[in-house]
Design a protein around this motif. Structure first.
Motif, mmCIF file in Angstrom:
data_model
loop_
_atom_site.group_PDB
_atom_site.id
_atom_site.type_symbol
_atom_site.label_atom_id
_atom_site.label_comp_id
_atom_site.label_asym_id
_atom_site.label_seq_id
_atom_site.Cartn_x
_atom_site.Cartn_y
_atom_site.Cartn_z
ATOM 1 N N ARG A 122 0.831 -1.202 0.000
ATOM 2 C CA ARG A 122 0.000 0.000 0.000
ATOM 3 C C ARG A 122 0.868 1.257 0.000
ATOM 4 N N ASP A 123 1.993 1.202 0.713
ATOM 5 C CA ASP A 123 2.882 2.366 0.763
ATOM 6 C C ASP A 123 3.428 2.719 -0.617
ATOM 7 N N ASP A 124 3.664 1.717 -1.452
ATOM 8 C CA ASP A 124 4.154 1.987 -2.806
ATOM 9 C C ASP A 124 3.106 2.764 -3.612
ATOM 10 N N HIS A 125 1.852 2.515 -3.310
ATOM 11 C CA HIS A 125 0.767 3.170 -4.043
ATOM 12 C C HIS A 125 0.521 4.595 -3.563
ATOM 13 N N THR A 126 0.724 4.808 -2.274
ATOM 14 C CA THR A 126 0.357 6.104 -1.693
ATOM 15 C C THR A 126 1.552 7.017 -1.459
ATOM 16 N N ASP A 127 2.750 6.597 -1.802
ATOM 17 C CA ASP A 127 3.951 7.398 -1.572
ATOM 18 C C ASP A 127 3.815 8.768 -2.240
ATOM 19 N N ALA A 128 3.843 9.827 -1.424
ATOM 20 C CA ALA A 128 3.651 11.181 -1.956
ATOM 21 C C ALA A 128 4.915 11.736 -2.598
ATOM 22 N N ASP A 166 8.207 10.899 -15.370
ATOM 23 C CA ASP A 166 7.004 11.200 -14.591
ATOM 24 C C ASP A 166 7.158 10.779 -13.133
ATOM 25 N N SER A 167 6.644 11.586 -12.222
ATOM 26 C CA SER A 167 6.647 11.233 -10.811
ATOM 27 C C SER A 167 5.796 9.989 -10.571
ATOM 28 N N GLY A 168 6.333 9.045 -9.842
ATOM 29 C CA GLY A 168 5.607 7.815 -9.555
ATOM 30 C C GLY A 168 5.740 6.752 -10.610
ATOM 31 N N GLU A 169 6.408 7.047 -11.723
ATOM 32 C CA GLU A 169 6.578 6.060 -12.784
ATOM 33 C C GLU A 169 7.624 5.050 -12.356
ATOM 34 N N ASN A 173 1.855 5.797 -11.396
ATOM 35 C CA ASN A 173 0.863 5.869 -10.324
ATOM 36 C C ASN A 173 -0.226 6.849 -10.711
ATOM 37 N N SER A 174 -1.398 6.339 -11.025
ATOM 38 C CA SER A 174 -2.494 7.192 -11.467
ATOM 39 C C SER A 174 -3.226 7.842 -10.309
ATOM 40 N N GLY A 175 -2.983 7.325 -9.091
ATOM 41 C CA GLY A 175 -3.664 7.867 -7.921
ATOM 42 C C GLY A 175 -5.066 7.335 -7.734
ATOM 43 N N SER A 176 -5.522 6.466 -8.654
ATOM 44 C CA SER A 176 -6.906 5.988 -8.548
ATOM 45 C C SER A 176 -7.009 4.475 -8.567
ATOM 46 N N ASN A 177 -5.901 3.781 -8.864
ATOM 47 C CA ASN A 177 -5.988 2.322 -8.863
ATOM 48 C C ASN A 177 -4.632 1.715 -8.603
#
Length: 361
Positions: free
Chosen positions: A244-250, A334-337, A357-361
């Motif tokens: 989950r942390d990989d998905h939500t890392d700001a 891109d950030s999160g890529e 990271n699309s922020g939605s899935n």
């Protein structure tokens, strides 16, 4: 399942999941738990006279284990279908087997006599093992027991990802990344019923960054300017998408994509590559398409070469680290890529598959 009727013919629950089977039935406080979540490998492992199809699966997020099934005849008895089942509780894997994200590889090992087709199984130990090491296993395909293993350093809280295997002469050469951003090389050989692994445990082929874990399988092909089968071309990206942390890392770290040349695939590593041995290229957004395009290209003898996968034979002057580029890399814009799947090597280009990271899935 029967393809015509949809009726179940055979089902198997890996032993490592038994302690968790009651959890989905809990009436209160239910939380979804992944079970048999790993990748599956299916290969023809028999002979013309005695055909056999073997399936090997890992548990992935679900646990620390692998299982092997003879799926030649799904109507056979369970005793004839189940070949073996291993877990972190198995005596030969205690402490070193992590969550089994590494896809099990089946390859023919020259000189190996322990299987009618000379086949062995090869896998990385996965992530979050008790010991925290990165380790490659070569196993007997019929029993799941190790024929050989090799532990590399690479730092704490480590783990080895899916290996890619090529044949070089009378050896198998496996390349695999780890959670701390290193790329390792293992030379596997045999002259009988056993196997040996040669590796430089404290010298990765590429010495990367702990902020750039290599969780996807690397792409490898035989490649050498004078003797194709002697060397290798390796392409890989960095990044992870496991928790989950990989998905939500700001504030995710910048990830990269690398292509490097290994002059002599069976030689031991004497000096690790770093980014200082590679040529950096860059991308810029082409909003008209929209796509990205290269804005700088590596050179070959002073001339720009648009053959992305085959830039510069200087890569293969193995001992000249000071004056030669041994490959190239680009930082993903891109950030999160991040790259979490195996790249594909095309001729003449190298392309990569990424996940942003699309922020939605």
């Amino acid at each position: 399942f029967n393809a015509t009727t949809g009726n179940e013919v055979f089902a198997y629950v890996p032993t490592g999941l038994f302690p968790h089977l009651y959890k989905p039935s809990k009436a209160l406080g239910y939380k979804h738990r992944l079970m048999a979540d790993g990748q599956i490998t299916v290969a023809e492992t028999g002979t013309a006279a005695s055909p056999e199809m073997t399936l090997v699966g890992g548990l992935g997020h679900g646990g620390k284990g692998y299982y092997a099934l003879n799926v030649t005849n799904p109507n056979a008895s369970a005793a004839n279908i189940v070949k073996w089942d291993i877990s972190a509780a198995s005596p030969t894997y205690t402490n070193d087997l992590g969550y089994t994200f590494s896809k099990f590889q089946i390859a023919k090992l020259p000189g190996y006599t322990g299987h009618p087709q000379g086949l062995v199984g090869i896998f990385g130990n996965g992530y979050e093992s008790t010991s925290g090491v990165a380790k490659l296993y070569v196993v007997n395909l019929n029993t799941g027991l190790p024929l050989a293993s090799a532990t590399v350093s690479g730092g704490a809280s480590n783990g080895l990802s899916t290996p890619s295997v090529i044949t070089v002469g009378n050896n198998l050469v496996a390349y695999a990344g780890d959670m701390n951003g290193n790329l390792w090389k293992f030379v596997i050989s045999s002259s009988g019923a056993g196997a040996t692994i040669a590796t430089t445990a404290n010298k990765p082929l590429f010495d990367g960054s702990t902020n750039q874990p290599i969780t996807g399988r690397v792409a490898v092909t035989n490649h050498h300017p004078s003797s194709k089968d002697q060397g290798a071309l390796i392409a890989f990206g960095t990044g992870r998408y496991l928790t989950r942390d990989d998905h939500t890392d700001a504030s995710p770290s910048t990830q990269s994509f690398y292509v490097i040349g290994d002059y002599d695939a069976t030689a031991q590593v004497t000096t690790s590559y770093t980014t200082s041995h590679l040529q950096e290229i860059s991308l810029v957004a082409d909003n008209a398409n929209p796509t990205y395009r290269f804005t700088s290209l590596p050179t070959e003898n002073g001339t720009t070469n648009t053959n992305y996968a085959d830039w510069n034979l200087d890569w293969f002057q193995g001992s000249d680290f000071a004056n030669k580029d041994h490959g190239w890399y680009l930082n993903l814009p891109d950030s999160g890529e991040r790259v979490i799947t195996q790249p594909y090597l095309f001729t003449p280009d190298t392309d990569e598959v990424t996940l942003a990271n699309s922020g939605s899935n």
